[in-house]
Every structure is written in structure tokens, then in C-alpha cells.
Design a protein around this motif. Sequence first.
Motif, mmCIF file in Angstrom:
data_model
loop_
_atom_site.group_PDB
_atom_site.id
_atom_site.type_symbol
_atom_site.label_atom_id
_atom_site.label_comp_id
_atom_site.label_asym_id
_atom_site.label_seq_id
_atom_site.Cartn_x
_atom_site.Cartn_y
_atom_site.Cartn_z
ATOM 1 N N TYR A 1 0.852 -1.182 0.000
ATOM 2 C CA TYR A 1 0.000 0.000 0.000
ATOM 3 C C TYR A 1 0.892 1.238 0.000
ATOM 4 O O TYR A 1 1.881 1.302 0.741
ATOM 5 C CB TYR A 1 -0.883 0.050 1.251
ATOM 6 C CG TYR A 1 -1.835 -1.113 1.432
ATOM 7 C CD1 TYR A 1 -3.207 -0.933 1.263
ATOM 8 C CD2 TYR A 1 -1.379 -2.377 1.790
ATOM 9 C CE1 TYR A 1 -4.101 -1.987 1.441
ATOM 10 C CE2 TYR A 1 -2.260 -3.431 1.979
ATOM 11 C CZ TYR A 1 -3.618 -3.228 1.797
ATOM 12 O OH TYR A 1 -4.502 -4.274 1.978
ATOM 13 N N GLY A 2 0.520 2.236 -0.792
ATOM 14 C CA GLY A 2 1.255 3.490 -0.813
ATOM 15 C C GLY A 2 0.422 4.592 -1.433
ATOM 16 O O GLY A 2 -0.656 4.343 -1.996
ATOM 17 N N SER A 3 0.904 5.797 -1.338
ATOM 18 C CA SER A 3 0.188 6.931 -1.905
ATOM 19 C C SER A 3 0.217 6.877 -3.427
ATOM 20 O O SER A 3 1.271 6.633 -4.030
ATOM 21 C CB SER A 3 0.807 8.238 -1.411
ATOM 22 O OG SER A 3 0.224 9.341 -2.082
ATOM 23 N N ASP A 4 -0.929 7.123 -4.030
ATOM 24 C CA ASP A 4 -0.995 7.148 -5.487
ATOM 25 C C ASP A 4 -0.480 8.468 -6.052
ATOM 26 O O ASP A 4 -0.206 8.566 -7.248
ATOM 27 C CB ASP A 4 -2.446 6.922 -5.946
ATOM 28 C CG ASP A 4 -2.564 6.633 -7.422
ATOM 29 O OD1 ASP A 4 -1.811 5.766 -7.915
ATOM 30 O OD2 ASP A 4 -3.401 7.271 -8.093
ATOM 31 N N ALA A 5 -0.324 9.466 -5.187
ATOM 32 C CA ALA A 5 0.055 10.796 -5.662
ATOM 33 C C ALA A 5 1.474 10.831 -6.209
ATOM 34 O O ALA A 5 1.786 11.673 -7.064
ATOM 35 C CB ALA A 5 -0.104 11.819 -4.527
ATOM 36 N N ASP A 6 2.359 9.962 -5.722
ATOM 37 C CA ASP A 6 3.754 9.991 -6.166
ATOM 38 C C ASP A 6 4.032 8.974 -7.268
ATOM 39 O O ASP A 6 5.186 8.626 -7.532
ATOM 40 C CB ASP A 6 4.699 9.761 -4.983
ATOM 41 C CG ASP A 6 4.471 8.422 -4.288
ATOM 42 O OD1 ASP A 6 3.552 7.676 -4.702
ATOM 43 O OD2 ASP A 6 5.212 8.114 -3.330
ATOM 44 N N GLY A 7 2.979 8.489 -7.925
ATOM 45 C CA GLY A 7 3.171 7.495 -8.982
ATOM 46 C C GLY A 7 3.038 6.088 -8.445
ATOM 47 O O GLY A 7 2.924 5.862 -7.238
ATOM 48 N N ARG A 8 3.109 5.126 -9.343
ATOM 49 C CA ARG A 8 2.866 3.732 -8.970
ATOM 50 C C ARG A 8 4.098 2.844 -9.120
ATOM 51 O O ARG A 8 4.058 1.662 -8.778
ATOM 52 C CB ARG A 8 1.709 3.178 -9.818
ATOM 53 C CG ARG A 8 0.406 3.920 -9.542
ATOM 54 C CD ARG A 8 -0.676 3.620 -10.544
ATOM 55 N NE ARG A 8 -1.879 4.394 -10.244
ATOM 56 C CZ ARG A 8 -2.945 4.483 -11.043
ATOM 57 N NH1 ARG A 8 -2.943 3.847 -12.213
ATOM 58 N NH2 ARG A 8 -3.982 5.215 -10.687
ATOM 59 N N ASP A 9 5.175 3.405 -9.619
ATOM 60 C CA ASP A 9 6.389 2.604 -9.792
ATOM 61 C C ASP A 9 6.979 2.168 -8.455
ATOM 62 O O ASP A 9 7.572 1.086 -8.357
ATOM 63 C CB ASP A 9 7.444 3.384 -10.575
ATOM 64 C CG ASP A 9 7.057 3.564 -12.038
ATOM 65 O OD1 ASP A 9 6.152 2.840 -12.499
ATOM 66 O OD2 ASP A 9 7.655 4.436 -12.702
ATOM 67 N N ASP A 10 6.845 3.015 -7.415
ATOM 68 C CA ASP A 10 7.443 2.647 -6.133
ATOM 69 C C ASP A 10 6.743 1.445 -5.512
ATOM 70 O O ASP A 10 7.380 0.596 -4.887
ATOM 71 C CB ASP A 10 7.455 3.834 -5.166
ATOM 72 C CG ASP A 10 6.085 4.495 -5.029
ATOM 73 O OD1 ASP A 10 5.193 4.204 -5.856
ATOM 74 O OD2 ASP A 10 5.913 5.294 -4.093
ATOM 75 N N GLU A 11 5.410 1.323 -5.686
ATOM 76 C CA GLU A 11 4.720 0.129 -5.196
ATOM 77 C C GLU A 11 5.148 -1.123 -5.975
ATOM 78 O O GLU A 11 5.282 -2.211 -5.401
ATOM 79 C CB GLU A 11 3.199 0.303 -5.276
ATOM 80 C CG GLU A 11 2.600 1.144 -4.161
ATOM 81 C CD GLU A 11 2.755 2.633 -4.441
ATOM 82 O OE1 GLU A 11 3.185 3.365 -3.526
ATOM 83 O OE2 GLU A 11 2.462 3.056 -5.585
ATOM 84 N N GLU A 12 5.372 -0.965 -7.276
ATOM 85 C CA GLU A 12 5.850 -2.096 -8.075
ATOM 86 C C GLU A 12 7.216 -2.566 -7.577
ATOM 87 O O GLU A 12 7.468 -3.769 -7.428
ATOM 88 C CB GLU A 12 5.935 -1.690 -9.554
ATOM 89 C CG GLU A 12 4.594 -1.475 -10.237
ATOM 90 C CD GLU A 12 3.888 -2.784 -10.543
ATOM 91 O OE1 GLU A 12 4.500 -3.855 -10.355
ATOM 92 O OE2 GLU A 12 2.718 -2.726 -10.968
ATOM 93 N N GLU A 13 8.106 -1.618 -7.329
ATOM 94 C CA GLU A 13 9.451 -1.970 -6.840
ATOM 95 C C GLU A 13 9.377 -2.570 -5.438
ATOM 96 O O GLU A 13 10.093 -3.528 -5.111
ATOM 97 C CB GLU A 13 10.334 -0.721 -6.856
ATOM 98 C CG GLU A 13 11.778 -0.968 -6.460
ATOM 99 C CD GLU A 13 11.999 -0.752 -4.969
ATOM 100 O OE1 GLU A 13 12.959 -1.320 -4.439
ATOM 101 O OE2 GLU A 13 11.208 -0.029 -4.342
ATOM 102 N N PHE A 14 8.483 -2.025 -4.616
ATOM 103 C CA PHE A 14 8.288 -2.526 -3.260
ATOM 104 C C PHE A 14 7.814 -3.978 -3.304
ATOM 105 O O PHE A 14 8.324 -4.851 -2.580
ATOM 106 C CB PHE A 14 7.269 -1.622 -2.573
ATOM 107 C CG PHE A 14 7.066 -1.883 -1.109
ATOM 108 C CD1 PHE A 14 7.918 -2.706 -0.385
ATOM 109 C CD2 PHE A 14 6.007 -1.293 -0.430
ATOM 110 C CE1 PHE A 14 7.725 -2.939 0.962
ATOM 111 C CE2 PHE A 14 5.809 -1.523 0.910
ATOM 112 C CZ PHE A 14 6.653 -2.352 1.605
ATOM 113 N N MET A 15 6.836 -4.264 -4.171
ATOM 114 C CA MET A 15 6.322 -5.626 -4.292
ATOM 115 C C MET A 15 7.401 -6.572 -4.822
ATOM 116 O O MET A 15 7.554 -7.701 -4.320
ATOM 117 C CB MET A 15 5.109 -5.647 -5.223
ATOM 118 C CG MET A 15 4.602 -7.045 -5.572
ATOM 119 S SD MET A 15 4.096 -8.018 -4.128
ATOM 120 C CE MET A 15 2.539 -7.192 -3.743
ATOM 121 N N SER A 16 8.144 -6.142 -5.818
ATOM 122 C CA SER A 16 9.183 -6.994 -6.392
ATOM 123 C C SER A 16 10.212 -7.394 -5.343
ATOM 124 O O SER A 16 10.624 -8.563 -5.265
ATOM 125 C CB SER A 16 9.860 -6.264 -7.554
ATOM 126 O OG SER A 16 10.921 -7.025 -8.067
#
Length: 259
Positions: free
Chosen positions: A228-243
Motif C-alpha cells: 500500500y502506498g500513496s498514489d500521488a507519487d506514482g505507482r512505480d514505487d509500489e511495483e518496486e516494493f512488491m518486487s
Amino acid sequence: MRIFDADRQEWVGHEQEQRIAELHDRDAVRQGKALRGAVTVLAVCGLAFGTWALGWKDEPGPRGYLTVLQQPAPSGDKNAGSGDKNAEGDTAAPSPAGVPPAPYEEVFDQEGFRLAVPRGWVRDLVEPTEGFNVVNYRSPQGDRRLQVYRVGESSPYESLRTWLDETPMPGGFDQLAPVERTDDDGRPAARLDYVADKFKGEPDIGTWHVIDHRFEAVDGELYALAVYGSDADGRDDEEEFMSTALSWFCPPDEICPEP
């Protein structure tokens, strides 16, 4: 007639000469036997040493798992200093093999599994009346979260479909794409990508971006990892977090290779 005995440095008679000759012959025999005995002992010792040395050389070394650490790139390397954006939005420097990239750290959770989470995150446990315990790791600000738990459905895809069909959706829920069937190293997996405005008990940070990944682990059991993360800063960080979390996950009582 007398003769001069050079060994005794004296003159002796014929009878004494014969006795001395007999003594000389006896001493020669004894010396020959002693010499042959010494040679035999040395030969046996040499053979024993050679056998031991060959056996020691061929003896297998200690068994275990060795991790070769990646050496830092030379200062003149054109790739030195480059890295990917990490979970905190910073540029992550290349990390040695077997070590999570900064700012992550390897953790062995009380529930028995291994994974990687950013340093300083706070853990809590939810024990539902039904189903499996749910482990949460939260950032100090509460604006990011990693959730881990076991699921009981027959497949990852069925687990996500059941969640969508039977669970009340959070406020502002919007599914970004159909449930995606994926493959994790030859094992079945499925992924749901969505946004929501509110989650019960979580801070109001605006729109949340969530990736819910359900998969079969090496022990044959099904697990869920959700970030889970803020959508305001983009979605790449959640992808990297999940990976990162997924690559470091290892179920209880299993030996998993390091990423």
C-alpha cells in the motif's frame, strides 16, 4: 707368531686373532641387520605418510552454503553510482549479493517467514476470528504498508476472485485492470491492482495505490503479499516494493535461495 691388531692397537697371538676375527664377523652381521631394519622402518614410514597425504588431499571439504559478495564497482566504472528508485523514493546503490537493496533489511518474522522490509518499519499482528493471522509492516508515518498472510483457497486466482466477490470494498475502490494470472518461477500466481480513497484504521493520505499479489510458495501453500502506498507519487514505487518483498519471501521451515 703374533700379529698387530689395528682396531685394538696391540699385538696378539694366533688364537686371539681368530677370536677377534669372529667378533668382527659377528659385529658386521649385527650392523647389517640393524641397517636393513632401519631401511625397512623408513620405507614403512614413507609409505604411511604418502598414503595419509593422498587421503587428506582427496578428503572432501566442509559442506555448507557460501555466498560470494559482489565487490564494489571501481571508481572509474561508468556504471558506478547508478541505481534504481527504492521504496523511500531515493536512489538505491547496488547491494552485495545476498543483501537486500537499501533501505531494505532482511527480517525473519515471528510467524516463521522471511522477507525484506524497509528499515525502521513497525510490525503488528491481526488475529482474525476466522482464517490466518495477518502481519503488517508499516512506515513510521503510516503512509506505506506491507501485508502478509496465508490464504486457504485452491488457487491464487480463486483467492482474489473470492475476495472481490465476498468482501466489502473500501471507499473509492477502483480496479485498475482485470485480475492477472501470473507465474512465479513455475508456480501459479495472480495479481490485483487497484486504488482506494479510504481504509478502516489507516491514515487519510488521499488516494491509495494497492498491489495484491497471491501466489504458491515453495512449500506448496498459498500466500498473499499486498503493498500500500500513496498514489500521488506514482505507482512505480509500489511495483518496486512488491518486487523486493516477493523476491525475498521464504515460507516457514523452508530453505530458499537468496535473491
